[in-house]
Design an enzyme around this catalytic site. Structure first.
Site, mmCIF file in Angstrom:
data_model
loop_
_atom_site.group_PDB
_atom_site.id
_atom_site.type_symbol
_atom_site.label_atom_id
_atom_site.label_comp_id
_atom_site.label_asym_id
_atom_site.label_seq_id
_atom_site.Cartn_x
_atom_site.Cartn_y
_atom_site.Cartn_z
ATOM 1 N N ASP A 405 0.856 -1.178 0.000
ATOM 2 C CA ASP A 405 0.000 0.000 0.000
ATOM 3 C C ASP A 405 0.897 1.235 0.000
ATOM 4 O O ASP A 405 1.625 1.487 0.962
ATOM 5 C CB ASP A 405 -0.901 -0.027 1.246
ATOM 6 C CG ASP A 405 -1.925 1.095 1.273
ATOM 7 O OD1 ASP A 405 -1.707 2.116 0.586
ATOM 8 O OD2 ASP A 405 -2.925 0.963 2.008
ATOM 9 N N HIS A 406 0.840 2.000 -1.095
ATOM 10 C CA HIS A 406 1.747 3.139 -1.226
ATOM 11 C C HIS A 406 1.428 4.251 -0.232
ATOM 12 O O HIS A 406 2.221 5.201 -0.078
ATOM 13 C CB HIS A 406 1.681 3.697 -2.655
ATOM 14 C CG HIS A 406 3.024 3.880 -3.278
ATOM 15 N ND1 HIS A 406 4.071 4.487 -2.628
ATOM 16 C CD2 HIS A 406 3.511 3.533 -4.496
ATOM 17 C CE1 HIS A 406 5.141 4.514 -3.411
ATOM 18 N NE2 HIS A 406 4.832 3.929 -4.562
ATOM 19 N N ARG A 407 0.318 4.154 0.493
ATOM 20 C CA ARG A 407 -0.003 5.156 1.501
ATOM 21 C C ARG A 407 0.840 4.989 2.755
ATOM 22 O O ARG A 407 1.081 5.953 3.486
ATOM 23 C CB ARG A 407 -1.492 5.097 1.864
ATOM 24 C CG ARG A 407 -2.437 5.435 0.728
ATOM 25 C CD ARG A 407 -3.885 5.202 1.154
ATOM 26 N NE ARG A 407 -4.129 3.800 1.487
ATOM 27 C CZ ARG A 407 -5.295 3.323 1.960
ATOM 28 N NH1 ARG A 407 -6.317 4.158 2.147
ATOM 29 N NH2 ARG A 407 -5.437 2.046 2.229
#
Length: 435
Positions: A405-407
């Site tokens: 998850d790039h968050r």
């Protein structure tokens, strides 16, 4: 006097279940805590014991139908001696607010399972008070437990001896009957009502379309994956790794400590836990406008079950030795294979390990198991030419893929984790540095 047994609260906040298979029919005698039906929830398939004894007078729903918690499931008529059912104090409330007493913990359901297993070994259909219908001599030793399966066989007019059993101990299950019907080219007697698409103009007799409802585990999986795709901005990175030394380590452990039965999956789990300790950002989930870094590592792993792929969870994997991890993985894999994994064993994961190499594939870009933040994938380990000590040699090579998850992190963190895992696969002694 009759007692209505309602679908009990199966825990984990579940509000409904799909009837998979009845183990009794109207007119059958049942004992206290006898398992009368298998239902499928959004978490798993479970066998439900009845807290009453007596004669079955009504099954309130058919296989394949969905039922809400608290809805009538089965009606039992008491026997004349007045001792055929538990009192309210003994049985506990069957209302939606309280779970069924004895569910998943009582010794009585296990005794019932052992009785049915023993009957199955003798080729008999267990019925405490009434004998089964006479069978032809050629079918007297066929192992069939469920009265429902017997009825399906009768409706389809199939010789039991021609059906290949897949159940434990050679027991014929509903799926076996449906497979035999399909092989004969007949409509399945248990298939849910379908709405075939309008026939197209064609010169051949093409089979009609079928509409199969998404229920139980499959519906829960569909909802979770859709949520993951909708909410998580995921990215994937991968690397090839020389797993020759990892296999050698596995063989050395097998020779030194055969009682621990430490396999490749357990070693990969050990490496994964070490990687998450080094990169705790990846043992996370996103809740609203916050990133929650979990203190505990609850390691999920993909496993096959009779109803498709499930993800059992090794809780508190960070506190386990490699031998303990191996034992937990074996236990959960066996439960998944037998369809006995519980809802509690399928929830609470913080990170997932996906060994898709068992399917004979090299790589994958999986969908993250929402609400987790990452998933590590392991491809098959095969012989490949590899640069080793200044020369080309045949080595055991696998592909590692990492979806995140790039968050919760950027590519540097994700790449660092994957490189750490690859280094441990290539040189398992690297793990010693963190001990």
């Amino acid at each position: 006097m009759t007692q209505v047994f309602r679908l009990p609260d199966l825990g984990e906040g579940l509000t409904e279940a799909t009837i998979i298979e009845w183990h009794v029919a109207e007119g059958d005698h049942v004992t206290i805590d006898q398992e009368v039906v298998t239902v499928e929830t959004a978490k798993a398939a479970v066998e439900v014991p009845c807290p009453y004894a007596g004669v079955v007078t009504s099954l309130h729903t058919a296989a394949g139908e969905e039922l809400a918690v608290g809805a009538p499931l089965i009606t039992i008529a008491a026997l004349a001696d007045g001792e055929a059912y538990r009192t309210e104090e003994q049985a506990g409330s069957t209302s939606p607010e309280r779970p069924l007493v004895g569910y998943g913990a009582s010794e009585a359901p296990r005794r019932a399972r052992r009785r049915r297993a023993a009957a199955a070994e003798e080729g008999a259909t267990p019925a405490p008070e009434s004998a089964p219908e006479p069978e032809p001599a050629s079918q007297s030793a066929i192992k069939v437990i469920s009265p429902l399966v017997r009825k399906l066989v009768e409706d389809a007019r199939i010789d039991l001896a021609s059906i290949t059993p897949t159940g434990e101990g050679g027991v014929i299950r509903r799926a076996d009957v449906e497979a035999a019907v399909a092989d004969r080219g007949q409509p399945s007697p248990t298939a849910p009502a379908t709405t075939p698409a309008a026939p197209r103009a064609t010169s051949t007799d093409a089979p009609a379309d079928q509409r199969i409802p998404l229920t139980g585990v499959r519906r829960a999986i569909a909802q979770k994956l859709s949520t993951s795709r909708r909410e998580i901005p995921d990215a994937t990175t991968w690397v090839d790794a020389d797993a020759t030394e990892l296999l050698a380590t596995k063989d050395a452990l097998k020779a030194a400590r055969p009682q621990d039965a430490i396999g490749i999956l357990a070693l990969l789990a050990r490496i994964t836990v070490a990687g998450l300790r080094a990169f705790p950002e990846l043992n996370s989930s996103v809740e609203g406008h916050e990133i929650v870094q979990h203190g505990r590592i609850n390691l999920g792993f993909a496993a096959q079950s009779p109803r498709g792929l499930v993800v059992p969870v090794v809780h508190d994997a960070h506190a386990m030795t490699t031998a303990e991890l191996a034992a937990a993985l074996r236990s959960l894999t066996e439960a998944a294979r037998e369809g006995t994994v519980t809802p509690a064993q399928l929830t609470g994961g913080t990170f997932t390990l996906n060994n898709y190499g068992v399917f004979g594939v090299d790589g994958s870009t999986p969908i993250i198991n929402h609400p987790e933040a990452a998933m590590l994938g392991i491809g098959r380990i095969i012989d490949k030419p590899w640069a080793h000590e200044g020369a080309v040699a045949l080595r055991k090579v696998t592909q590692l893929s990492f979806t995140f998850d790039h968050r919760v992190c950027d590519g540097g963190t994700a790449g660092g984790f994957l490189r750490y895992v690859a280094d441990c696969v290539e040189q398992p002694a690297v793990l010693l540095a963190g001990l």
